[in-house]
Motif scaffolding. Structure first.
Motif, PDB file in Angstrom:
ATOM      1  N   GLN A 136     -17.782 -16.313  78.438  1.00  0.00           N
ATOM      2  CA  GLN A 136     -16.455 -16.644  78.932  1.00  0.00           C
ATOM      3  C   GLN A 136     -16.113 -18.113  78.714  1.00  0.00           C
ATOM      4  OE1 GLN A 136     -15.759 -15.549  83.016  1.00  0.00           O
ATOM      5  NE2 GLN A 136     -13.613 -16.178  82.974  1.00  0.00           N
ATOM      6  N   ASN A 137     -16.967 -18.992  79.182  1.00  0.00           N
ATOM      7  CA  ASN A 137     -16.712 -20.431  79.054  1.00  0.00           C
ATOM      8  C   ASN A 137     -17.942 -21.135  78.494  1.00  0.00           C
ATOM      9  OD1 ASN A 137     -13.981 -20.699  80.269  1.00  0.00           O
ATOM     10  ND2 ASN A 137     -15.021 -19.891  82.078  1.00  0.00           N
ATOM     11  N   SER A 145     -13.808 -18.001  73.911  1.00  0.00           N
ATOM     12  CA  SER A 145     -13.107 -17.080  73.011  1.00  0.00           C
ATOM     13  C   SER A 145     -12.223 -17.807  72.012  1.00  0.00           C
ATOM     14  CB  SER A 145     -12.269 -16.092  73.812  1.00  0.00           C
ATOM     15  OG  SER A 145     -11.263 -16.767  74.562  1.00  0.00           O
ATOM     16  N   SER A 146     -11.861 -19.066  72.296  1.00  0.00           N
ATOM     17  CA  SER A 146     -11.007 -19.815  71.373  1.00  0.00           C
ATOM     18  C   SER A 146     -11.722 -20.093  70.057  1.00  0.00           C
ATOM     19  CB  SER A 146     -10.561 -21.135  71.999  1.00  0.00           C
ATOM     20  OG  SER A 146     -11.659 -22.020  72.135  1.00  0.00           O
ATOM     21  N   SER A 149     -16.465 -27.647  80.166  1.00  0.00           N
ATOM     22  CA  SER A 149     -16.089 -26.224  80.148  1.00  0.00           C
ATOM     23  C   SER A 149     -14.846 -26.028  79.301  1.00  0.00           C
ATOM     24  CB  SER A 149     -15.831 -25.706  81.570  1.00  0.00           C
ATOM     25  OG  SER A 149     -15.489 -24.338  81.552  1.00  0.00           O
ATOM     26  N   THR A 150     -14.931 -25.100  78.364  1.00  0.00           N
ATOM     27  CA  THR A 150     -13.782 -24.719  77.537  1.00  0.00           C
ATOM     28  C   THR A 150     -13.897 -23.244  77.208  1.00  0.00           C
ATOM     29  OG1 THR A 150     -12.490 -25.277  75.559  1.00  0.00           O
ATOM     30  CG2 THR A 150     -14.886 -25.272  75.323  1.00  0.00           C
ATOM     31  N   SER A 151     -12.789 -22.607  76.937  1.00  0.00           N
ATOM     32  CA  SER A 151     -12.795 -21.175  76.656  1.00  0.00           C
ATOM     33  C   SER A 151     -13.638 -20.867  75.423  1.00  0.00           C
ATOM     34  CB  SER A 151     -11.367 -20.674  76.441  1.00  0.00           C
ATOM     35  OG  SER A 151     -11.369 -19.342  75.975  1.00  0.00           O
TER      36      SER A 151
END
Length: 243
Positions: free
Chosen positions: A76-77, A100-101, A96-98
């Motif tokens: 997730q992150n 999925s990006s 923390s960053t997404s």
């Protein structure tokens, strides 16, 4: 093999057995015929992160925005770190960053090194992580600075004039060009594809003007160049003397 039935729950560390055909069965230890199992199948999946860029061999320039890229599944992150000493120490880029990006725009910091790597990990499980396969470089952006002719100087037509410049991370030869309109355009090529040795003697051309400037550019990458910091004059011998 045995746990209290009255608790109604059991914390299970999911094993590394990926499958889409999983079920759980619970039975009485003393009477295995008393049991129950999952009504439907469930999935055990393998979360993963794979760093795609920088992954080794790149040269990223200080102050420039470059994109860190990765692929991931069931994460997730993500947390992103980098090292400048081949994994001896790590500095956090973003906590923390997404995931999925699959990418993160990074303003490359002023930490020049040839021993850099990036590491990305799942913030909920740091064991799910990946690191650049090989080292990459962080360095200063290529640049050229013209030193002479200096602003306000006078160059006489037909005389010898030394053009001097300095460079940072410029590989290969350079071109030297002349402007007679204060640097708006540089239509006159004085020397093409000459060695990048910081100095070149030219014969002052018969292009008289009081608003001359010199441009020195990379022969291989003309977007990297430097221009005189002020106007100088090209004059015929009987008009002005050399400064």
């Amino acid at each position: 093999s045995s746990t209290s039935a009255s608790s109604g729950s059991y914390p299970w560390t999911v094993p590394d057995t990926p499958s889409t055909q999983c079920k759980v069965r619970i039975s009485d230890v003393t009477n295995p015929t008393v049991n129950s199992k999952s009504a439907y199948t469930f999935n055990i999946v393998l979360p993963k992160i794979i760093v795609k860029s920088p992954n080794g061999g790149e040269n990223w320039y200080i102050g420039k925005i470059d994109t860190i890229k990765w692929i991931s599944s069931y994460v997730q992150n993500a947390k992103i770190d980098y090292t400048t000493d081949n994994e001896a120490n790590w500095t956090t880029i973003i906590s923390s960053t997404s995931a999925s990006s699959g990418s993160y725009p990074w303003t490359v910091p002023d930490t020049p090194s040839t021993q850099c790597k990036v590491r990305i990990n799942d913030i909920s499980n740091s064991s799910i992580a990946d690191t650049s396969d090989n080292i990459f470089t962080i360095s200063e952006q290529p640049s050229i600075s013209v030193i002479t002719p200096i602003a306000g100087s006078v160059c006489v037509v037909g005389n010898q004039q030394t053009v001097k410049w300095s460079t940072i991370n410029v590989v290969g030869n350079v071109n030297i060009k002349l402007s007679t309109n204060g640097g708006s355009t540089f239509p006159i090529t004085l020397i093409s594809n000459t060695p990048n040795d910081s100095s070149e003697v030219i014969t002052v051309p018969n292009d008289t003007s009081a608003t001359c400037r010199i441009l020195v550019e990379s022969y291989n990458n003309t977007s990297v160049f430097g221009v005189s910091n002020g106007n100088f004059t090209i004059a015929v011998p009987d008009r002005k003397s050399v400064v």
